[in-house]
Design a protein around this motif. Structure first.
Motif, PDB file in Angstrom:
ATOM      1  N   CYS A   9     -10.221   5.670 -42.103  1.00 50.91           N
ATOM      2  CA  CYS A   9     -11.252   5.037 -42.942  1.00 50.91           C
ATOM      3  C   CYS A   9     -10.709   4.676 -44.313  1.00 50.91           C
ATOM      4  O   CYS A   9     -11.195   3.733 -44.936  1.00 50.91           O
ATOM      5  N   PHE A  51     -19.280   1.593 -42.664  1.00 50.43           N
ATOM      6  CA  PHE A  51     -18.814   2.344 -41.491  1.00 50.43           C
ATOM      7  C   PHE A  51     -19.992   2.951 -40.729  1.00 50.43           C
ATOM      8  O   PHE A  51     -20.026   2.937 -39.499  1.00 50.43           O
ATOM      9  N   GLU A  66      -6.482   2.814 -33.647  1.00 56.64           N
ATOM     10  CA  GLU A  66      -7.359   3.618 -34.482  1.00 56.64           C
ATOM     11  C   GLU A  66      -6.885   3.513 -35.927  1.00 56.64           C
ATOM     12  O   GLU A  66      -5.695   3.582 -36.197  1.00 56.64           O
ATOM     13  N   THR A  76     -16.269   6.862 -34.713  1.00 59.15           N
ATOM     14  CA  THR A  76     -15.567   7.558 -35.781  1.00 59.15           C
ATOM     15  C   THR A  76     -15.191   8.946 -35.287  1.00 59.15           C
ATOM     16  O   THR A  76     -16.038   9.679 -34.793  1.00 59.15           O
ATOM     17  N   ARG A  95     -21.123   2.198 -36.886  1.00 59.82           N
ATOM     18  CA  ARG A  95     -21.180   3.323 -35.945  1.00 59.82           C
ATOM     19  C   ARG A  95     -22.563   3.431 -35.315  1.00 59.82           C
ATOM     20  O   ARG A  95     -22.694   3.552 -34.095  1.00 59.82           O
ATOM     21  N   LEU A 145     -11.328   5.447 -37.333  1.00 56.76           N
ATOM     22  CA  LEU A 145     -12.272   4.469 -36.831  1.00 56.76           C
ATOM     23  C   LEU A 145     -11.626   3.620 -35.744  1.00 56.76           C
ATOM     24  O   LEU A 145     -10.475   3.196 -35.878  1.00 56.76           O
ATOM     25  N   GLN A 164     -13.477  12.556 -36.321  1.00 57.64           N
ATOM     26  CA  GLN A 164     -13.129  13.425 -37.440  1.00 57.64           C
ATOM     27  C   GLN A 164     -11.911  14.259 -37.053  1.00 57.64           C
ATOM     28  O   GLN A 164     -11.855  14.834 -35.975  1.00 57.64           O
ATOM     29  N   ARG A 204     -11.209  10.788 -41.361  1.00 61.40           N
ATOM     30  CA  ARG A 204     -11.985  10.118 -40.312  1.00 61.40           C
ATOM     31  C   ARG A 204     -11.207   8.899 -39.840  1.00 61.40           C
ATOM     32  O   ARG A 204     -10.653   8.161 -40.638  1.00 61.40           O
ATOM     33  N   SER A 240     -18.575   0.744 -33.446  1.00 60.50           N
ATOM     34  CA  SER A 240     -17.369   1.539 -33.685  1.00 60.50           C
ATOM     35  C   SER A 240     -17.624   3.003 -33.344  1.00 60.50           C
ATOM     36  O   SER A 240     -18.766   3.429 -33.180  1.00 60.50           O
TER      37      SER A 240
END
Length: 108
Positions: free
Chosen positions: A41, A57, A38, A68, A61, A77, A70, A75, A66
């Motif tokens: 961002c 991004f 991971e 993401t 997503r 990714l 939080q 964040r 991908s």
């Protein structure tokens, strides 16, 4: 803060995936994510604005490439490798090989 849209595995569309990966920056992001860890961002530097990176991004997503996560104000990714391999067997490996070969050929 509203939740981020991540398509279900059945909603991942091949044309959306290919369209997303046609952009060299997004392909480079995926190459970096292929290490199966991971990434924050903020850990990507491709010489474009933060707004442009956010756009890239989001495209990845929403195409289902991908995910993401939080965590507080940050964040993270990661690549949806298992989902992509299940939905389109061999596609991601072929794209990563092609990206690697392109990088080697341009270095020569």
């Amino acid at each position: 803060m509203r939740g981020l849209h991540h398509p279900t595995i059945d909603a991942i569309d091949l044309l959306s995936v290919l369209n997303a990966l046609a952009d060299p920056i997004r392909l480079a992001i995926v190459v970096k994510l292929a290490d199966e860890t991971e990434h924050p961002c903020t850990g990507f530097d491709f010489g474009v604005t933060a707004a442009s990176m956010s756009h890239h991004f989001r495209v990845l997503r929403e195409a289902g490439i991908s995910i993401t996560r939080q965590e507080g104000k940050y964040r993270w990714l990661s690549l949806r490798r298992a989902d992509l391999d299940s939905r389109f067997p061999g596609l991601l490996d072929a794209l990563l090989r092609a990206a690697h070969n392109r990088k080697e050929n341009t270095a020569q």
